[in-house]
Design a protein around this motif. Structure first.
Motif, PDB file in Angstrom:
ATOM      1  N   THR A  24       1.514   5.351   0.775  1.00  0.00           N
ATOM      2  CA  THR A  24       1.111   6.282   1.832  1.00  0.00           C
ATOM      3  C   THR A  24       0.332   7.469   1.295  1.00  0.00           C
ATOM      4  OG1 THR A  24       3.246   7.427   1.633  1.00  0.00           O
ATOM      5  CG2 THR A  24       3.080   5.660   3.263  1.00  0.00           C
ATOM      6  N   SER A  25       0.397   7.695  -0.021  1.00  0.00           N
ATOM      7  CA  SER A  25      -0.318   8.821  -0.612  1.00  0.00           C
ATOM      8  C   SER A  25      -0.815   8.431  -1.990  1.00  0.00           C
ATOM      9  CB  SER A  25       0.587  10.052  -0.718  1.00  0.00           C
ATOM     10  OG  SER A  25      -0.066  11.105  -1.411  1.00  0.00           O
TER      11      SER A  25
ATOM     12  N   THR B  77       7.968   6.295  -3.352  1.00  0.00           N
ATOM     13  CA  THR B  77       7.817   5.333  -2.261  1.00  0.00           C
ATOM     14  C   THR B  77       9.058   4.449  -2.200  1.00  0.00           C
ATOM     15  OG1 THR B  77       5.417   5.283  -2.586  1.00  0.00           O
ATOM     16  CG2 THR B  77       6.404   3.472  -1.328  1.00  0.00           C
TER      17      THR B  77
ATOM     18  N   LYS C  55       0.836  -1.189   0.000  1.00  0.00           N
ATOM     19  CA  LYS C  55       0.000   0.000   0.000  1.00  0.00           C
ATOM     20  C   LYS C  55       0.876   1.245   0.000  1.00  0.00           C
ATOM     21  CE  LYS C  55      -4.196  -1.823   0.380  1.00  0.00           C
ATOM     22  NZ  LYS C  55      -5.287  -1.540  -0.576  1.00  0.00           N
TER      23      LYS C  55
END
Length: 222
Positions: free
Chosen positions: A107-108, A117, A105
């Motif tokens: 974070t943004s 990322t 996943k």
């Protein structure tokens, strides 16, 4: 979009009336890519690789490993440099094996913005995990993807050949110092060990008496 009739062109001409149009600006297509051109990942660092994404909230990450005893036939088919780790006519099962695959996943997921990322490879690259690996990242469900060959090591080699001699220098990538006691092998095109020796206190080792006349037995890799 509105262009006023008060604006003049370079030659002084004006529109008879305001120009108005309704435009629909769609979102960018999802993108997943590995940043930078590098292939080397020092095992003395944090073992993370930066991934850029646009318009996706998760990525699939997979890592494959090339078996050490298959490095010579692998290097005969594959160039480590390149924009992608997939090549026509080459299969992983010929030279290596999958290590792991997971969904990560992000974070943004801010729309239409480049999100960077870090993908942590520490769980699969331990201190003794030297070798060649393939990192693949993709958008789940298909679409954008990227792949990169990664050489995981803290040893940098420089080899020079002159006549029947090969000189090899070995240094630590993280400390930028010569490394003594490193076992260096000269491998032939047909995957045989032609010569083997340890580096001296200056990180140097010299091989002589090598020949390039035997097509299968000629030196191929260090």
């Amino acid at each position: 979009l509105k262009v006023s009739s008060d604006l003049s062109s370079e030659n002084g001409l004006k529109l008879e009336r305001d120009f108005t149009r309704n435009l629909l600006v769609t979102d960018l297509d999802p993108i997943v890519r590995i940043t930078g051109p590098g292939n080397y990942l020092s095992l003395k660092g944090d073992r993370k690789v930066a991934i850029e994404t646009i318009n996706t909230d998760e990525i699939e990450v997979s890592v494959d490993r090339i078996h050490p005893n298959n490095l010579v036939p692998f290097l005969q088919k594959i160039r480590l440099k390149g924009s992608d780790g997939y090549y026509y006519g080459w299969n992983l099962e010929d030279h290596g094996t999958p290590l792991f695959s997971r969904t990560q996943k992000l974070t943004s997921d801010e729309p239409n913005k480049i999100i960077v990322t870090s993908v942590d490879l520490g769980e699969v690259l331990s201190d003794d995990s030297r070798g060649i690996f393939r990192l693949t990242v993709r958008k789940p469900g298909g679409g954008s993807r990227d792949s990169r060959w990664i050489v995981a090591t803290d040893l940098g080699l420089v080899a020079k050949q002159s006549g029947d001699r090969v000189e090899v220098a070995v240094a630590s990538i993280s400390r930028l110092q010569a490394v003594a006691g490193v076992k260096v092998q000269i491998m032939s095109h047909n995957n045989q060990v032609l010569a083997s020796a340890l580096t001296d206190n200056e990180g140097m080792v010299s091989f002589s008496g090598l020949t390039w006349t035997d097509s299968g037995g000629r030196p191929f890799a260090v």
